[in-house]
Design a protein around this motif. Structure first.
Motif, PDB file in Angstrom:
ATOM      1  N   UNK A  28       0.569  -1.262   0.297  1.00  0.00           N
ATOM      2  CA  UNK A  28      -0.311  -0.300   0.079  1.00  0.00           C
ATOM      3  C   UNK A  28       1.194   1.099   0.089  1.00  0.00           C
ATOM      4  N   UNK A  29       1.864   0.918   0.657  1.00  0.00           N
ATOM      5  CA  UNK A  29       3.235   2.437   0.514  1.00  0.00           C
ATOM      6  C   UNK A  29       3.268   2.578  -0.283  1.00  0.00           C
ATOM      7  N   UNK A  30       4.201   1.940  -0.784  1.00  0.00           N
ATOM      8  CA  UNK A  30       4.577   1.414  -2.046  1.00  0.00           C
ATOM      9  C   UNK A  30       3.861   2.258  -3.619  1.00  0.00           C
ATOM     10  N   UNK A  31       2.322   1.690  -3.279  1.00  0.00           N
ATOM     11  CA  UNK A  31       1.906   2.201  -3.948  1.00  0.00           C
ATOM     12  C   UNK A  31       1.384   3.490  -4.448  1.00  0.00           C
ATOM     13  N   UNK A  32       1.437   4.531  -2.832  1.00  0.00           N
ATOM     14  CA  UNK A  32       1.181   5.425  -2.995  1.00  0.00           C
ATOM     15  C   UNK A  32       2.406   6.114  -3.523  1.00  0.00           C
ATOM     16  N   UNK A  33       3.446   5.657  -3.431  1.00  0.00           N
ATOM     17  CA  UNK A  33       4.367   6.545  -3.884  1.00  0.00           C
ATOM     18  C   UNK A  33       4.471   6.089  -5.066  1.00  0.00           C
TER      19      UNK A  33
END
Length: 283
Positions: free
Chosen positions: A60-65
Motif C-alpha cells: 500500500x505504501x509503495x502504491x502511494x509513492x
C-alpha cells in the motif's frame, strides 16, 4: 546501503527497497516503529524496470509513492505464496485501480490447486472485501509459474525455486548483468535447501527468512536450530556477498530484534536485519 532514501530517484543499476518486513499480521505501534510494522513487500529496481516481491501491507505504501510518478506505471509482481501476510496489500494497491497502468502478476499454484489470479480474486470477494478484483482498471496480466522456470524480462532474468512443500512457497533469484539478488522466505529451517544453495551461489544479496523465531516457530517446528543459524550456514556455503534477514514475527519488538542484531554481530558481523524503508544498492 542508502538507508531510508527514495529508491525511485536513484540512478543505480540495481536497488532494493523494503516496504514491509513482518510476517503474519501488520503490527504498527511504538514497540515496532524502528523496524516497521507492515507485512512483507520488497521492491527491486533494475534500471528502468520495477519488480515487486510479495504484496503484504507494505504494498500500500509503495502504491502511494507510485501514484506520484507522472505518466503510466508498469511493474512485475512476484508472489512467494498466498497466505494473508503476502497478499494483504493488494486490495489497497491504488495504482492497480488507475487506467493506463500495467502490472504483470506471477505466482505458483496454491495448495488447494488455485491459481494466483484465483487466490487474489477470492480475497476481494464479498463478504470479505467491498469491491472485487475486476474493479481494478489497470491492465493486469496473470502468469502461472513453476519452480525451474526461467522468466526473461528485458535484460533481467527471474528464476523461481520451490522452498516449502507445505505451503507451495517459492523463492526467486533475480539476475541483472553480473549482479544477482535472491529472495527466499518461508524456508525449511531444519535443513539446508540444496536447490537454494545452488541458486544463491555467489549472489550479491541474499534476503532470507532467518528471524521468525517466535510462538509460530515454536509450535510448528521441532528443531532447536534457530532459523538465522541456517541462514548464516547457507550464505557461507553459497559464498553470498551480503546476507540480510527479514520476515519478523508479530511478537518480535524493536527491543527483541535489537538484541538479536547484537548477537548476530558477534557471530557473523556481515549479517544484518533489515528495517522498513531501508534501501540496498548494488551499483
Amino acid at each position: 546501503m542508502l538507508g531510508n532514501q527514495d529508491v525511485h530517484k536513484s540512478q543505480l543499476s540495481l536497488a532494493v527497497k523494503f516496504w514491509g518486513v513482518r510476517g503474519s499480521i501488520p503490527i504498527p505501534g511504538a514497540a515496532t516503529s524502528a523496524y516497521g510494522g507492515n507485512t512483507v513487500c520488497v521492491e527491486v529496481l533494475a534500471d528502468q524496470q520495477r519488480f515487486i516481491f510479495d504484496g503484504g501491507t507494505g504494498l500500500r505504501a509503495l502504491g502511494e509513492t507510485l501514484c506520484q510518478i507522472p505518466g503510466p506505471v508498469e511493474g512485475h509482481l512476484f508472489f512467494t505464496h498466498t497466505q494473508w501476510d503476502r497478499i494483504q496489500g493488494v486490495p489497497f494497491f491504488w495504482p492497480a485501480f488507475e487506467p493506463g497502468n500495467q502490472f504483470h502478476i506471477y505466482g505458483g499454484t496454491a495448495t488447494n490447486g488455485a491459481s494466483i489470479k484465483q487466490c487474489l480474486s477470492t480475497q476481494m470477494l464479498q463478504p470479505g472485501f467491498s469491491v472485487p478484483l475486476q474493479t481494478m482498471q489497470a491492465s493486469l496480466a496473470f502468469h502461472n509459474i513453476l519452480p525451474g522456470d526461467t522468466i526473461r524480462l528485458g535484460d533481467v532474468t527471474i528464476e523461481p525455486i520451490g522452498l516449502s512443500g507445505g505451503r507451495n512457497a517459492l523463492g526467486y533469484c533475480l539476475r541483472h548483468g553480473n549482479k544477482s539478488v535472491v529472495y527466499a522466505t518461508d524456508t525449511n529451517h531444519e535443513q539446508m535447501n540444496e536447490n537454494l544453495l545452488f541458486l544463491a551461489h555467489q549472489a550479491d544479496l541474499l534476503i532470507y527468512d532467518g528471524t521468525y523465531v517466535d510462538m509460530c516457530h515454536q509450535i510448528t517446528s521441532q528443531s532447536s536450530t534457530p532459523p538465522w543459524q541456517t541462514a548464516i550456514e547457507l550464505a557461507q556455503a553459497a559464498q553470498v556477498k551480503q546476507l540480510v534477514l527479514v520476515h519478523y514475527g508479530p511478537r518480535q519488538t524493536d527491543e527483541t530484534l535489537d538484541a538479536l542484531a547484537d548477537k548476530l554481530q558477534k557471530i557473523a558481523p556481515t549479517v544484518s536485519l533489515v528495517r522498513e524503508g531501508m534501501v540496498i544498492e548494488l551499483p
